[in-house]
Motif scaffolding. Structure first.
Motif, PDB file in Angstrom:
ATOM      1  N   VAL A  69       0.846  -1.203   0.000  1.00  0.00           N
ATOM      2  CA  VAL A  69       0.000   0.000   0.000  1.00  0.00           C
ATOM      3  C   VAL A  69       0.876   1.245   0.000  1.00  0.00           C
ATOM      4  N   GLY A  70       1.943   1.222   0.794  1.00  0.00           N
ATOM      5  CA  GLY A  70       2.847   2.380   0.822  1.00  0.00           C
ATOM      6  C   GLY A  70       3.544   2.592  -0.510  1.00  0.00           C
ATOM      7  N   PHE A  71       3.849   1.515  -1.220  1.00  0.00           N
ATOM      8  CA  PHE A  71       4.522   1.636  -2.512  1.00  0.00           C
ATOM      9  C   PHE A  71       3.588   2.224  -3.569  1.00  0.00           C
ATOM     10  N   PHE A  72       2.345   1.763  -3.598  1.00  0.00           N
ATOM     11  CA  PHE A  72       1.421   2.231  -4.630  1.00  0.00           C
ATOM     12  C   PHE A  72       0.781   3.572  -4.298  1.00  0.00           C
ATOM     13  N   ARG A  73       0.724   3.916  -3.033  1.00  0.00           N
ATOM     14  CA  ARG A  73       0.085   5.176  -2.664  1.00  0.00           C
ATOM     15  C   ARG A  73       0.969   6.357  -3.018  1.00  0.00           C
ATOM     16  N   GLY A  74       2.243   6.187  -2.929  1.00  0.00           N
ATOM     17  CA  GLY A  74       3.153   7.275  -3.257  1.00  0.00           C
ATOM     18  C   GLY A  74       3.139   8.332  -2.164  1.00  0.00           C
ATOM     19  N   ARG A  75       3.713   9.471  -2.504  1.00  0.00           N
ATOM     20  CA  ARG A  75       3.774  10.547  -1.522  1.00  0.00           C
ATOM     21  C   ARG A  75       2.576  11.468  -1.683  1.00  0.00           C
ATOM     22  N   ALA A  76       2.128  11.983  -0.574  1.00  0.00           N
ATOM     23  CA  ALA A  76       1.008  12.922  -0.623  1.00  0.00           C
ATOM     24  C   ALA A  76       1.532  14.292  -1.046  1.00  0.00           C
ATOM     25  N   ARG A  77       0.779  14.947  -1.940  1.00  0.00           N
ATOM     26  CA  ARG A  77       1.177  16.273  -2.377  1.00  0.00           C
ATOM     27  C   ARG A  77       0.716  17.289  -1.334  1.00  0.00           C
ATOM     28  N   PRO A  78       1.559  18.263  -1.044  1.00  0.00           N
ATOM     29  CA  PRO A  78       1.139  19.285  -0.054  1.00  0.00           C
ATOM     30  C   PRO A  78       0.005  20.124  -0.629  1.00  0.00           C
ATOM     31  N   ARG A  79      -0.911  20.521   0.213  1.00  0.00           N
ATOM     32  CA  ARG A  79      -2.026  21.355  -0.232  1.00  0.00           C
ATOM     33  C   ARG A  79      -1.582  22.797  -0.412  1.00  0.00           C
ATOM     34  N   ARG A  80      -2.229  23.436  -1.380  1.00  0.00           N
ATOM     35  CA  ARG A  80      -1.936  24.860  -1.578  1.00  0.00           C
ATOM     36  C   ARG A  80      -2.743  25.654  -0.590  1.00  0.00           C
ATOM     37  N   ARG A  81      -2.100  26.646  -0.051  1.00  0.00           N
ATOM     38  CA  ARG A  81      -2.825  27.522   0.871  1.00  0.00           C
ATOM     39  C   ARG A  81      -3.547  28.599   0.090  1.00  0.00           C
ATOM     40  N   LEU A  82      -4.755  28.821   0.475  1.00  0.00           N
ATOM     41  CA  LEU A  82      -5.512  29.896  -0.165  1.00  0.00           C
ATOM     42  C   LEU A  82      -5.266  31.198   0.601  1.00  0.00           C
ATOM     43  N   PRO A  83      -5.181  32.321  -0.171  1.00  0.00           N
ATOM     44  CA  PRO A  83      -4.924  33.611   0.514  1.00  0.00           C
ATOM     45  C   PRO A  83      -6.064  34.083   1.371  1.00  0.00           C
TER      46      PRO A  83
END
Length: 83
Positions: A69-83
């Motif tokens: 599961v860790g191999f296929f899930r990959g890394r989580a992308r950081p969320r963009r902050r809204l102004p």
């Protein structure tokens, strides 16, 4: 010496007859008790081995699934902050 009381009368058995009665009672009882103890020990050993085997396979399967599961899930992308 074996003392048997029946109908208010006391019967005393001595000598080889007492030994014969004692052997006729004690030896089968000892063999039966030994068979019961061996059966219980085998049963408990079987249960312990079964539970250990299940635990070993379950833990290894859990580790393999977590790695997959860790191999296929990959890394989580950081969320963009809204102004």
């Amino acid at each position: 010496m074996i003392i048997i009381e029946r109908n208010g009368r006391r019967i005393v058995v001595t000598g080889w007859r007492a030994w014969l009665i004692w052997l006729a009672i004690v030896i089968p009882a000892t063999l039966l008790l030994g068979a019961v103890v061996v059966s219980l020990v085998c049963l408990l050993l079987g249960i312990a081995l079964t539970l250990t085997t299940i635990a070993i396979f379950a833990l290894s399967l859990a580790v393999i699934l977590a790695m997959t599961v860790g191999f296929f899930r990959g890394r989580a992308r950081p969320r963009r902050r809204l102004p």
